[in-house]
Design a protein around this motif. Structure first.
Motif, PDB file in Angstrom:
ATOM      1  N   LYS A  28      -2.736  57.568 -15.759  1.00  0.00           N
ATOM      2  CA  LYS A  28      -2.207  58.483 -14.745  1.00  0.00           C
ATOM      3  C   LYS A  28      -2.571  59.926 -15.107  1.00  0.00           C
ATOM      4  O   LYS A  28      -2.994  60.719 -14.265  1.00  0.00           O
ATOM      5  N   GLU A  29      -2.371  60.266 -16.396  1.00  0.00           N
ATOM      6  CA  GLU A  29      -2.688  61.629 -16.846  1.00  0.00           C
ATOM      7  C   GLU A  29      -4.184  61.911 -16.723  1.00  0.00           C
ATOM      8  O   GLU A  29      -4.600  63.004 -16.320  1.00  0.00           O
ATOM      9  N   ILE A  30      -4.993  60.918 -17.079  1.00  0.00           N
ATOM     10  CA  ILE A  30      -6.443  61.093 -17.027  1.00  0.00           C
ATOM     11  C   ILE A  30      -6.904  61.274 -15.589  1.00  0.00           C
ATOM     12  O   ILE A  30      -7.774  62.096 -15.296  1.00  0.00           O
ATOM     13  N   ARG A  31      -6.295  60.517 -14.656  1.00  0.00           N
ATOM     14  CA  ARG A  31      -6.641  60.679 -13.242  1.00  0.00           C
ATOM     15  C   ARG A  31      -6.332  62.102 -12.775  1.00  0.00           C
ATOM     16  O   ARG A  31      -7.118  62.724 -12.064  1.00  0.00           O
ATOM     17  N   GLU A  32      -5.184  62.627 -13.186  1.00  0.00           N
ATOM     18  CA  GLU A  32      -4.810  63.992 -12.822  1.00  0.00           C
ATOM     19  C   GLU A  32      -5.809  64.987 -13.413  1.00  0.00           C
ATOM     20  O   GLU A  32      -6.215  65.956 -12.756  1.00  0.00           O
ATOM     21  N   LEU A  33      -6.207  64.725 -14.661  1.00  0.00           N
ATOM     22  CA  LEU A  33      -7.184  65.586 -15.323  1.00  0.00           C
ATOM     23  C   LEU A  33      -8.530  65.515 -14.607  1.00  0.00           C
ATOM     24  O   LEU A  33      -9.218  66.532 -14.438  1.00  0.00           O
ATOM     25  N   MET A  34      -8.920  64.311 -14.172  1.00  0.00           N
ATOM     26  CA  MET A  34     -10.180  64.149 -13.446  1.00  0.00           C
ATOM     27  C   MET A  34     -10.193  64.977 -12.165  1.00  0.00           C
ATOM     28  O   MET A  34     -11.180  65.647 -11.854  1.00  0.00           O
ATOM     29  N   VAL A  35      -9.102  64.913 -11.431  1.00  0.00           N
ATOM     30  CA  VAL A  35      -9.008  65.681 -10.191  1.00  0.00           C
ATOM     31  C   VAL A  35      -9.108  67.175 -10.488  1.00  0.00           C
ATOM     32  O   VAL A  35      -9.799  67.920  -9.786  1.00  0.00           O
ATOM     33  N   PHE A  36      -8.438  67.625 -11.567  1.00  0.00           N
ATOM     34  CA  PHE A  36      -8.491  69.036 -11.963  1.00  0.00           C
ATOM     35  C   PHE A  36      -9.920  69.451 -12.305  1.00  0.00           C
ATOM     36  O   PHE A  36     -10.408  70.498 -11.856  1.00  0.00           O
ATOM     37  N   LEU A  37     -10.613  68.629 -13.082  1.00  0.00           N
ATOM     38  CA  LEU A  37     -11.980  68.959 -13.479  1.00  0.00           C
ATOM     39  C   LEU A  37     -12.901  69.011 -12.268  1.00  0.00           C
ATOM     40  O   LEU A  37     -13.664  69.964 -12.093  1.00  0.00           O
ATOM     41  N   ARG A  38     -12.823  67.977 -11.428  1.00  0.00           N
ATOM     42  CA  ARG A  38     -13.717  67.920 -10.272  1.00  0.00           C
ATOM     43  C   ARG A  38     -13.442  69.075  -9.300  1.00  0.00           C
ATOM     44  O   ARG A  38     -14.364  69.673  -8.756  1.00  0.00           O
TER      45      ARG A  38
END
Length: 726
Positions: A143-153
């Protein structure tokens, strides 16, 4: 007009590491065939539901596609979708078989159970407390990684590094990046300054930020190191930083002062004579490289000044004994080298293939063995060490293993406080030593021992920074024996004779005179035709004619990574030809299969696997998100997040092949490779072949390479330090 489509992701066909562009196959209700959807996706997984907006288009080669402008994701709701979703390798601890068992028990409620009542997984056979804890952590982390992915993209950066970033910073990842995005370039392997700079711009960092200038300087120095430079002139650095950062030189000078104060860099004033040759009055180093270069010079010079462990040897008596014991006769230069090794502390032996370097090493070992000495043999790579051991009948180790590198203890255990237990240290393939490993080696040689450095100074310099062998030779401080005579047995090899023709600047002999010769040239001008020829040579002609295994015995080399005949494309086509089926994993735009030949592309001291090591994938474990790779009989585990350290190795760059020999070598040499067409590159490629060499290319490209003996000079001051000019 935008069209809406809803469907579940069936598989990921392609995903770009750089920009997130992906090609996915989607099962859309009401359509018999899978829909090909293309667009920028943030790490979608098989089984996920997508609500996409976009338009239809027709690709000239791939046909009908749905171009996605925007999309939303939803957890899968069907039993099949949930099973695909969980079994895709998304959650560590759940593989395809475990996913089947979980879904069989909880059906459509599976994801709700994992999310809010995970303890119920104990109702599934094979899941205990440990596995539940593992799945809970992986689920929360995801879940945290998905949030981080959205932030990066959303800030213009590829999401493929999310797992590595999360591993480094944990739940504080977004906070850490927001405070200082440039730390990514320092902390995360594979993320450079340009990537972090793009992210910084996305979150509002100014172009004249001091943090940006400091990170930019370190980036430029790191890039220089990747080009082989140990240090650079101050003026060169300022100008390169100005071009890269597009900012005021005064800001760069201020940042440079901060880095000097923090001792992250070292700057040294040079004597006038050295400054004239170097191209600047001051040399700027990353701190580690200054430590390595000054230390290497100090330890090697000190070694030469100490007394021999056994002084006063009667050279004539020793040589008379040696002549009576050897089953071969030494040439005059070889005898001179043995004498030097008996009365000098540091000796350099250099020469091309077939000039008797190995014979000479065996002679030195024989006479030192007579004296009852302790001997250590080493080479920079595992393959080179194995070859040295086979040639001498003695144990040989990689330099890392010789120096007892320990990730747990934090570095090399052998040094000046705990030197090697040896009276004689012989290091083969010395041209591969970069300044860092050379420093560690020299400081570990006992003060009374003899050091013999063996190598071919006409080969490419080390992949890492420095020109260690060349600098030692050019310093004029140590005896150098240059072997030039090609011995009779070697002179029958077309590989050897052509290598020496190339070394001397002459065009190689491309004639075919017998069916069993060891060198062949196949003329091809077009890169695509050359690639198809290489595939046929590797998969059919060499196995049929010479009985060599195309996976184990044949290595394809390329002057470049990019282009139709570059290593990257050659790997794609050779993988398809040699290993087209089996357990497959797609990660970051790369496809890995069990049995694939792969190469480590950076030093990983924790795993004891080093840049250029080649292995074979033996297992892909989706449940534990691990890939097992066999490196010469040693199994090494890679987490899925670490797979950017591995690339396919059916084809590798010529630079990466240094120090290695292969039964058969095949390589393209085309005008497409113009920027890399140099004499020492062609020479190095040819001398990697032990039994067979096949060049596929154009005579014009060969002629350009043979004539081009202008090697790119490297900024290094080891020669001057050894000559005591600094």
């Amino acid at each position: 007009m935008n069209i809406k489509l809803k469907g579940s992701v069936e598989r990921i066909t392609f995903a770009s590491e750089e920009n997130g562009f992906s090609v996915i196959k989607v099962q859309v209700p009401g359509r018999r065939d899978l829909v090909t959807a293309v667009g920028n996706f943030v790490s979608v997984s098989p089984g996920e539901m997508l609500v996409m907006e976009g338009s239809w288009s027709t690709h000239a080669r791939f046909g009908e596609q749905f171009r996605v402008d925007r999309y939303e994701t939803a957890a899968p709701s069907t039993i099949l979708g949930i099973k695909n979703y969980l079994g895709s390798g998304l959650i560590k601890g759940i593989g395809p078989k475990m996913a089947e068992r979980i879904v069989a028990r909880f059906a459509e409620k599976t994801l709700d159970v994992i999310d809010s009542d995970i303890g119920r997984l104990s109702e599934v056979e094979g899941i205990g407390k440990y596995r539940i804890a593992q799945i809970r952590k992986a689920w929360d982390d995801q879940k945290e990684i998905r949030e981080l992915m959205v932030f990066l993209r959303s800030n213009g950066m590829s999401a493929t590094f999310a797992a590595r970033i999360f591993k480094e910073y944990g739940r504080d990842s977004i906070k850490s990046i927001t405070e200082n995005p440039y730390r990514l370039a320092m902390d995360i392997t594979g993320i450079g300054f340009l990537t972090s700079d793009k992210l910084a711009a996305g979150i509002g960092f100014e172009r004249d930020s001091p943090l940006r200038a400091e990170a930019g300087i370190l980036y430029v120095l790191s890039e220089a190191a990747d080009e082989g430079h140990v240090c650079v002139p101050h003026e060169w650095l300022i100008e390169r930083c100005r071009q890269t950062l597009e900012t005021d030189p005064a800001i760069i000078e201020d940042a440079l002062a901060v880095l000097r104060g923090d001792q992250r860099i070292r700057e040294e004033e040079l004597p006038p004579a050295v400054a004239d040759r170097f191209g600047g009055t001051r040399a700027v180093y990353l701190r580690a490289f200054h430590f390595s270069e000054t230390g290497a010079a100090r330890h090697l010079s000190a070694l030469q000044r100490y007394r021999m462990f056994k002084p006063g040897i009667d050279l004539e008596a020793a040589m008379k004994w040696l002549r009576g014991r050897l089953p071969f006769t030494l040439a005059p230069l070889q005898e001179e080298a043995v004498k030097r090794a008996l009365c000098e502390k540091v000796v350099v032996i250099t020469g091309g293939p077939g000039t008797g370097k190995t014979t000479l090493v065996r002679a030195i070992l024989a006479i030192y063995g007579r004296m009852g000495t302790r001997v250590k043999l080493a080479a920079p790579t595992g393959r080179a060490a194995k070859r040295l051991a086979e040639a001498t009948g003695r144990e040989a180790a990689t330099v890392h293993r010789l120096l007892e590198f320990s990730p747990q203890a934090g570095g090399f255990q052998r040094n000046e406080q705990k030197p090697l237990t040896a009276d004689l240290v012989i290091v083969d393939e010395t041209s591969m030593l970069d300044i860092g490993i050379a420093h560690h080696l020299f400081r570990a040689v006992p003060s009374r021992a003899v050091l013999v450095l063996v190598g071919d100074s006409d080969q490419l310099p080390s992949v890492g920074p420095g020109n260690v062998l060349g600098d030692i030779i050019e310093s004029g401080k140590f005896p150098v024996i240059r072997l030039t005579e090609i011995f009779r047995q070697a002179s029958r090899s077309r590989i050897v004779t052509n290598a020496h023709l190339i070394r001397l600047g002459s065009f190689p002999d491309l004639r075919v005179e017998s069916e069993d010769q060891d060198f062949y040239y196949i003329g091809r001008e077009d890169p695509e035709e050359a690639v198809q020829t290489i595939v046929k040579v590797c998969t059919q002609r060499i196995p049929r004619r010479f009985g060599l295994d195309p996976l184990e015995d044949v290595q394809v080399l390329s002057p470049m990574h990019r282009g139709a005949a570059g290593a990257h494309n050659l790997n794609v086509v050779l993988q398809e030809a040699l290993n087209p089926t089996g357990v497959t994993l797609d990660r970051g735009g790369r496809t890995y299969r069990v049995r694939d030949k792969v190469m480590q592309i950076r030093n990983n001291y924790d795993k004891e696997v080093f840049n250029g090591d080649i292995g074979r994938i033996t297992r892909i474990d989706r449940e534990n998100q691990e890939v097992k790779v066999d490196f010469d009989g040693r199994s090494v585990n890679y987490d899925f997040a670490e797979l950017d350290e591995l690339v396919l190795a059916y084809a590798i760059s010529i630079h990466k092949a240094q120090g290695s020999e292969y039964p058969a070598v095949v390589f393209p040499f085309l005008t497409q490779h113009f920027i890399m067409l140099q004499r020492n590159l062609l020479y190095t490629a040819l001398t990697r072949a032990k039994k067979l060499a096949v060049i596929v290319g154009s005579p014009k490209a060969l002629a350009i390479a043979v004539k081009n003996n202008r090697m790119q000079s490297r900024f290094t001051l080891l020669k001057e330090r050894l000559a005591e000019e600094i």
